[in-house]
Structure formats: C-alpha cells, structure tokens
Write an enzyme that holds these catalytic residues in place. Structure first.
Site, PDB file in Angstrom:
ATOM      1  N   ARG A   1       0.853  -1.203   0.000  1.00  0.00           N
ATOM      2  CA  ARG A   1       0.000   0.000   0.000  1.00  0.00           C
ATOM      3  C   ARG A   1       0.880   1.242   0.000  1.00  0.00           C
ATOM      4  O   ARG A   1       0.584   2.230  -0.659  1.00  0.00           O
ATOM      5  CB  ARG A   1      -0.957   0.001   1.216  1.00  0.00           C
ATOM      6  CG  ARG A   1      -1.718   1.295   1.308  1.00  0.00           C
ATOM      7  CD  ARG A   1      -2.903   1.324   2.273  1.00  0.00           C
ATOM      8  NE  ARG A   1      -2.828   0.436   3.395  1.00  0.00           N
ATOM      9  CZ  ARG A   1      -2.085   0.641   4.495  1.00  0.00           C
ATOM     10  NH1 ARG A   1      -1.350   1.739   4.605  1.00  0.00           N
ATOM     11  NH2 ARG A   1      -2.066  -0.238   5.467  1.00  0.00           N
ATOM     12  N   TYR A  33     -16.546  16.534 -15.403  1.00  0.00           N
ATOM     13  CA  TYR A  33     -16.971  15.133 -15.367  1.00  0.00           C
ATOM     14  C   TYR A  33     -18.000  14.924 -14.247  1.00  0.00           C
ATOM     15  O   TYR A  33     -17.780  15.375 -13.109  1.00  0.00           O
ATOM     16  CB  TYR A  33     -15.736  14.236 -15.178  1.00  0.00           C
ATOM     17  CG  TYR A  33     -16.095  12.803 -14.913  1.00  0.00           C
ATOM     18  CD1 TYR A  33     -16.858  12.083 -15.820  1.00  0.00           C
ATOM     19  CD2 TYR A  33     -15.694  12.167 -13.743  1.00  0.00           C
ATOM     20  CE1 TYR A  33     -17.217  10.765 -15.575  1.00  0.00           C
ATOM     21  CE2 TYR A  33     -16.039  10.851 -13.494  1.00  0.00           C
ATOM     22  CZ  TYR A  33     -16.810  10.161 -14.416  1.00  0.00           C
ATOM     23  OH  TYR A  33     -17.164   8.871 -14.167  1.00  0.00           O
ATOM     24  N   ASP A  65      -7.325  18.964 -14.047  1.00  0.00           N
ATOM     25  CA  ASP A  65      -7.619  17.623 -14.568  1.00  0.00           C
ATOM     26  C   ASP A  65      -7.194  17.625 -16.042  1.00  0.00           C
ATOM     27  O   ASP A  65      -7.835  18.265 -16.882  1.00  0.00           O
ATOM     28  CB  ASP A  65      -9.122  17.342 -14.407  1.00  0.00           C
ATOM     29  CG  ASP A  65      -9.520  15.942 -14.870  1.00  0.00           C
ATOM     30  OD1 ASP A  65      -8.798  15.375 -15.710  1.00  0.00           O
ATOM     31  OD2 ASP A  65     -10.567  15.444 -14.408  1.00  0.00           O
TER      32      ASP A  65
END
Ligand SMILES: Cc1ncc(COP(=O)(O)O)c(C=O)c1O
Length: 379
Positions: free
Chosen positions: A46, A98, A170
């Site tokens: 992780r 989005y 983005d």
C-alpha cells in the site's frame, strides 16, 4: 529529454535484479526484512511497490513534475486532493466537468463541510469574485467534459498565486502530449489514467503529479493513509500504455480533426464542440496552451432531437456505445444519460449538456471507416 523520449525512458531504469527492460510486475503485498526496519526501501505494497514506483516516476516525467502518485481510479486521485482540505474550506471549480467529479464534490465532500462554487471559468477574471478567506483550492478541467470548453490555465494560475490558493488541473482530455499544466502555473495535475495514459480501455487508474516536495509529502501521506492505491499489474499496463502515448495521440488528433470537420458540414448536425475550430469561443487560448486539439468531440443534432441522437448512438458500429474515452478504439456516449447523469438536469443544461448531445472519443482506426460509420448512422 524531449516528450517523445520521456514517454519511453522518463524516470525509468532497467530492473536491478536481472536487467529486465520492462519493470517486472512485483505481485507482492510485503517485503522481507533482515531486522525490524532493515529492508530495501519497500515494506508494504500500500505504501510502496516497485512496479507502481516505476509508473509514478513516468507520470512525473511526462508531466514535467517531480513527484508522481498512482491511485486505484481517477476519482481516488481527486479524493486525495480534496483531503488536503478541512471542514469550512472552500473550492472554486469549473461548472462543466466530469459528472463523477461533481458527484464526489457535492455528495461526499459537502457532507464533510467543504463548500464548492461551480462557475464558468472561460473568463478567469470572474474567479476572483468567489475568493474569500476560506478558499483553498481551484479545480479546473480543460478541455471540459463534455462541452470542450477551454480554460486559460495561465490566467487562472495568476489568480491562484495572487491569493495563495492551490490550483489543480484535470488533464485527462488533453494529456501531457498536448498540454502541460505544471509549466503553465498549476500546482497539481490530475489524470484519469483509465483514459489516454492507459490508452487501451483495460485498466481503471488515477494519477497526480506535483513539483513541490511539501505538497508531495502531504499527498503521499494521504495516499498511504487512505489506501486507494492501484495494483502492480495495472501499474505495468499503464506504464506500457504511456510508451505509445505520443504516437497514439498524434493519430487521435488527426482523426479527431477529420471527424469534427465532417460533422460540422453535416446538414443534420446543429453544432459541433471541438476546440480546433476557429469559431470555438476560446480557440486562441487552446492554440496557445495546447499543441493540437485532441480527439474528443461533442455535437448536437438539428432541432435538439433526442430520438435522433439515441438512434445515432445505437446505429454506430465502429464507435461503440460505452462510457469512458481515450482508448485506441472509438467510443460514443450520451452524456445526459451516461457520464453526466449524476448532475441534475437543470444544472446540466445550464452548461449545454442537453438531451441530444453526443460525445465521441475518436480512436486511432482508419479515419475513412470512422466517417463512413457516422455517415450511415446519421443518415
Ligand atoms: C475528465 C475526467 N476526470 C476524471 C474522471 C474519473 O476517472 P475514473 O473513472 O478513472 O475514476 C473521468 C472519468 O471519466 C474523466 O473523464
């Protein structure tokens, strides 16, 4: 190193164990220690994984940043950025974005006391009206999904710097092949790597890239503490995808231009949204901040005819009716009922996402076949 070389070599080293040219898929959750804390830089997957690290270094290289982070999805990457904030903080975001980003902001983070202002940013001067002492972050998508609006990143960065705010961009639609937001003054670049970076519609993944070490440390902390990481197999696939990003993007842009021009001249099409057209409202900014105009196109049928739009997307053959974008194959979508269904109709229509809007992700097939396909479907 130039961009087309960075996609292949940026941040990459041959594997130290056997000299493998591609990084092996380190399919392991944990790493042997000789004594507590005695390891080779990897303790638990992780936190770190060598295959993911190779990918994160590639992300940093192609975006002209210093630190890359890979997540289990684009939304997980956005989630990590908003976790830099706390209750009472405010975010100014593009209003045409989005649908999943809008849902995350409004349905998750508003519940934690973060306030979002969704505004049109085509004129960056408008942003300052929304800045107050609680404002911490400006969130920009450009070109926007699905209306293909262009936001002037440099102009927004002037506002963010003046008020000491973070600016996140983005860059999913443009990719660093076309636009490098960190060079234009952004602090964070975000990707749905599911799209052009992966490029083959076989992975869901997110990416962040930053230049600043302190900001990177905070984001690495969130990545590890929240744990929304991607696996080594997916890391390998996206790293492989990035190696052909430049040649895929070149063809996406060529095919996109041909398809956009075909649609613009079609008598049954009312309007085509593509930043390469000279009459696109922010064409000059697109020309300045992008190296070409990409393969994403939206259009509406004459008379805003919903039934006609549905018939078109159903009758297309090479354009598969599907969510997502940025793969080698062409896709068609109906934003109002698919990607943007999570935005209320009233809000959606304010930004132009009407019920007859169709979004195309133009792939890298032979463009003659794509145009033939549109011809038979539109009629
Ligand atoms: C512009 C944009 N940003 C973010 C996302 C979310 O990424 P993901 O689906 O990988 O979570 C998408 C997905 O379609 C997108 O198009």
């Amino acid at each position: 190193m130039k961009f087309n070389t960075k996609t292949i070599h940026g941040g990459q080293q041959h594997d130290p164990a056997y000299g493998a040219v591609m990084p092996p898929i380190y399919q392991t959750s944990t790493y042997a220690q000789t004594t507590p804390g005695g390891h080779k830089g990897f303790e638990y997957s992780r936190t770190h994984n060598p295959t993911r690290k190779a990918l994160e270094d590639s992300f940093a290289s192609i975006e002209n940043g210093k630190f890359g982070l890979a997540f289990g999805s684009g939304l997980a990457a956005i989630d990590a950025v908003v976790k830099l904030l706390k209750s009472g903080d405010e975010v100014i975001s593009t209003n045409d974005l989005y649908g999943g980003t809008y849902r995350l902001f409004t349905k998750i983070f508003e519940g934690f006391g973060i306030k979002f202002h969704f505004i049109g940013m085509q004129n960056a001067d408008k942003i300052e009206q929304y800045v107050n002492d609680n404002t911490k972050l400006i969130w920009v998508e450009t070109p926007t999904n699905p209306m293909m609006n262009i936001i002037d990143i440099k102009a927004v960065a002037r506002v963010s710097k003046k008020h000491n705010l973070l600016l996140a961009v983005d860059n999913t639609f443009a990719t660093p092949y076309l636009q490098r937001p960190l060079d234009l003054g952004a602090d964070i670049v975000m990707h749905s790597a599911t799209k052009y970076l992966g490029g083959h519609s076989d992975v869901v993944m997110g990416a962040l890239v930053v230049k600043d070490k302190k900001l990177a440390e905070k984001l690495y902390f969130i990545q590890n503490a929240s744990g929304a990481v991607c696996g080594p197999q997916d890391s390998f696939l996206v790293l492989r995808g990035i190696k052909t990003l430049h040649i895929r993007m070149q063809r996406h842009c060529e095919n996109g231009e041909a398809v956009a021009k075909y649609l613009k001249n079609h008598p049954k099409i009312e309007k085509v949204y593509w930043p390469g057209f000279e009459d696109h409202p922010n064409h000059n900014i697109a020309k300045e901040q992008m190296d070409s105009f990409g393969g994403m196109i939206s259009f509406v049928t004459k008379g805003n005819d919903y039934d006609k739009a549905i018939q078109i997307v159903e009758d297309l053959n090479f354009f598969t009716l599907a969510e997502s974008l940025g793969g080698v194959e062409s896709l068609a979508g109906h934003p109002a009922s698919m990607t943007h269904a999570s935005i209320p109709k009233e809000e959606r229509e304010k930004t132009g996402v009407v019920d007859s809007l169709i979004r195309l992700s133009v792939g890298i097939e032979d463009v003659d076949d794509l145009i033939e396909d549109l011809k038979q479907a539109i009629g």
